[in-house]
Motif scaffolding. Structure first.
Motif, mmCIF file in Angstrom:
data_model
loop_
_atom_site.group_PDB
_atom_site.id
_atom_site.type_symbol
_atom_site.label_atom_id
_atom_site.label_comp_id
_atom_site.label_asym_id
_atom_site.label_seq_id
_atom_site.Cartn_x
_atom_site.Cartn_y
_atom_site.Cartn_z
ATOM 1 N N ASP A 310 61.176 30.670 45.027
ATOM 2 C CA ASP A 310 61.783 30.251 43.771
ATOM 3 C C ASP A 310 61.414 31.184 42.613
ATOM 4 O OD1 ASP A 310 59.190 29.468 43.993
ATOM 5 O OD2 ASP A 310 59.542 27.344 43.605
ATOM 6 N N ALA A 311 60.909 32.379 42.926
ATOM 7 C CA ALA A 311 60.642 33.429 41.930
ATOM 8 C C ALA A 311 59.736 32.942 40.805
ATOM 9 C CB ALA A 311 61.963 33.945 41.346
ATOM 10 N N THR A 312 58.642 32.277 41.165
ATOM 11 C CA THR A 312 57.767 31.691 40.147
ATOM 12 C C THR A 312 56.565 32.570 39.789
ATOM 13 O OG1 THR A 312 56.695 30.437 41.921
ATOM 14 C CG2 THR A 312 58.386 29.305 40.624
ATOM 15 N N HIS A 313 56.485 33.759 40.375
ATOM 16 C CA HIS A 313 55.381 34.663 40.023
ATOM 17 C C HIS A 313 55.902 36.090 40.034
ATOM 18 C CE1 HIS A 313 51.213 35.787 39.384
ATOM 19 N NE2 HIS A 313 51.322 36.702 40.336
ATOM 20 N N VAL A 314 55.338 36.938 39.168
ATOM 21 C CA VAL A 314 55.782 38.324 39.085
ATOM 22 C C VAL A 314 54.585 39.200 38.754
ATOM 23 C CG1 VAL A 314 56.358 38.175 36.618
ATOM 24 C CG2 VAL A 314 57.508 39.878 38.044
ATOM 25 N N ALA A 315 54.611 40.426 39.258
ATOM 26 C CA ALA A 315 53.572 41.422 38.979
ATOM 27 C C ALA A 315 54.250 42.770 38.793
ATOM 28 C CB ALA A 315 52.556 41.466 40.117
ATOM 29 N N MET A 316 53.497 43.765 38.341
ATOM 30 C CA MET A 316 54.041 45.107 38.127
ATOM 31 C C MET A 316 53.458 46.071 39.151
ATOM 32 S SD MET A 316 53.991 47.502 34.711
ATOM 33 C CE MET A 316 55.037 46.345 33.847
ATOM 34 N N TYR A 317 54.346 46.801 39.808
ATOM 35 C CA TYR A 317 53.890 47.748 40.817
ATOM 36 C C TYR A 317 53.159 48.905 40.150
ATOM 37 C CZ TYR A 317 53.810 50.553 45.061
ATOM 38 O OH TYR A 317 53.403 51.281 46.156
ATOM 39 N N ALA A 318 51.984 49.229 40.682
ATOM 40 C CA ALA A 318 51.143 50.283 40.114
ATOM 41 C C ALA A 318 51.070 51.510 41.004
ATOM 42 C CB ALA A 318 49.733 49.746 39.866
ATOM 43 N N GLY A 319 51.637 51.419 42.227
ATOM 44 C CA GLY A 319 51.529 52.512 43.181
ATOM 45 C C GLY A 319 50.426 52.256 44.180
ATOM 46 N N GLU A 320 50.480 53.008 45.296
ATOM 47 C CA GLU A 320 49.463 52.914 46.349
ATOM 48 C C GLU A 320 49.326 51.496 46.903
ATOM 49 O OE1 GLU A 320 45.763 54.590 45.085
ATOM 50 O OE2 GLU A 320 46.706 56.303 44.100
ATOM 51 N N GLY A 321 50.418 50.752 46.906
ATOM 52 C CA GLY A 321 50.384 49.402 47.465
ATOM 53 C C GLY A 321 49.680 48.382 46.589
#
Length: 378
Positions: A310-321
């Motif tokens: 349900d798309a209730t959390h989000v983060a930002m990709y920083a690289g290297e997994g």
């Protein structure tokens, strides 16, 4: 949970609430098989499942609250615009009514006068009389326009008054909904606190260990699957957004917060992209619904990774997994493995932007090195 905090709980037996608030949230698919129940209580896996469920319910309620808050802001702005237009229309209506009153008085005063046709017949200078007739015709047209403006202003004022009342009603409805959703968040967090307070230091340690192992296993499987390709360079805006997010590391999580002192998950991502010059929707669900989707094997730093069905959390990709995220109450903004939560997909706020040439990735082992520390814009 940091090792220092965990050791403090285990050795000094400080409050169980402080210790358990730092437990990481792991993908449901990575949870280990339930262990045999401990004497007199639930298994560690069952406790972990309960904690994950409660945290997710709290975050879901918080996202609903944030969505309502955004709608409320829109309704407030709409109500302000309508009220401003209504005030201008009422002013114009008063002016039109004054002009119409003057026309009525002039018409009454001219009733006993000689008609324009008789004036023309009796005039010594017919051309002068014709010129007067032209003026009279112009005045008649102006009177008709004045009456038309009056009628139009009355209709517009009536329409705007109805729309303003409807906007106020919608605002009151959203305000009440926001209050209920805020109370729902607090109830969910109270449930979390009660569960944490019921656990012993040994149980907290076991839950933290199980969760950490599950995250490591999920991350290893994801990286081995090839779902993530070699890191791509970010856009200029993506680099700015990432550096802003990294600069917030260590700040506390607070639901509904958009900085600068604290953030929730989507508050962090939306503010980072706002500071980069590309405004995006406020909540994780809106970010997932409105931004361009990108496959995981095309991720570049600055992209947003969205979690749970349900798309209730989000983060930002920083690289290297790795991702930068504001995880949940009790945990600060931090770098985490991308597989910390079950991934729904990824979105890109600037799909048309070109990647940076000769990009120098951030050192994720030390994102704030002394010679490369970005100023805190907050």
């Amino acid at each position: 949970m940091s090792g220092r905090l965990l050791r403090r709980v285990c050795t000094a037996c400080t409050t169980t609430m402080l210790a358990a608030q730092a437990v990481l949230l792991t993908p449901a698919s990575a949870v280990a098989a339930p262990e045999p129940p401990e004497p007199g209580g639930r298994s560690v896996a069952e406790l972990l499942t309960d904690l994950q469920r409660l945290y997710r319910e709290a975050e879901k309620a918080a996202e609903a609250h944030n969505t309502t808050e955004e709608k409320l802001k829109e309704r407030r702005a709409e109500a302000e615009r309508l009220n401003a237009r209504l005030a201008r229309t009422r002013l114009s209506l008063n002016e039109s009514r004054g002009a119409a009153g003057r026309l009525a008085r002039q018409q009454y005063q001219n009733i006993t006068g000689i008609s324009p046709y008789v004036r023309l017949l009796l005039a010594r200078d017919p051309q002068h009389a014709l010129d007067q007739g032209h003026v009279i015709g112009q005045l008649a047209r102006e009177r008709a326009e004045t009456v038309g403006r009056l009628e139009g202003s009355e209709r517009e004022a009536d329409v705007l008054a109805r729309r303003a009342r409807a906007a106020l009603d919608a605002q009151l409805t959203l305000t009440e909904r926001k209050k209920k959703e805020r109370d729902a968040v607090r109830r969910r967090l109270d449930d979390v606190e009660r569960l944490l307070a019921s656990l012993s230091a040994d149980q907290l340690t076991a839950v933290a260990d199980l969760e950490r192992d599950d995250v490591a296993e999920a991350q290893q499987k994801l990286m081995a699957s090839g779902a993530l390709s070699d890191d791509r360079p970010p856009s200029t805006e993506g680099d700015r957004a990432l550096r802003y997010a990294v600069d917030q590391l260590g700040k506390p999580y607070e639901w509904g917060a958009e900085g600068p002192a604290a953030y929730d998950c989507s508050g962090l991502t939306s503010q980072a992209w706002q500071r980069a010059g590309t405004p995006i929707p406020r909540t994780s669900q809106q970010q997932w619904a409105r931004l361009d989707r990108v496959p995981l094997d095309a991720l570049r730093p600055g992209d947003l990774v969205v979690y749970f069905p349900d798309a209730t959390h989000v983060a930002m990709y920083a690289g290297e997994g790795m991702v930068v995220q504001a995880p949940r109450p009790g945990e600060p903004v931090k770098l985490s493995p991308i597989a910390t939560n079950p991934i729904l997909g990824a979105v890109r706020p600037d799909p048309e932007a070109e990647p940076v040439e000769d990009y120098k990735p951030l050192d994720l082992s030390d994102p704030h090195p002394p010679n490369d520390r970005t100023p805190n814009d907050a």
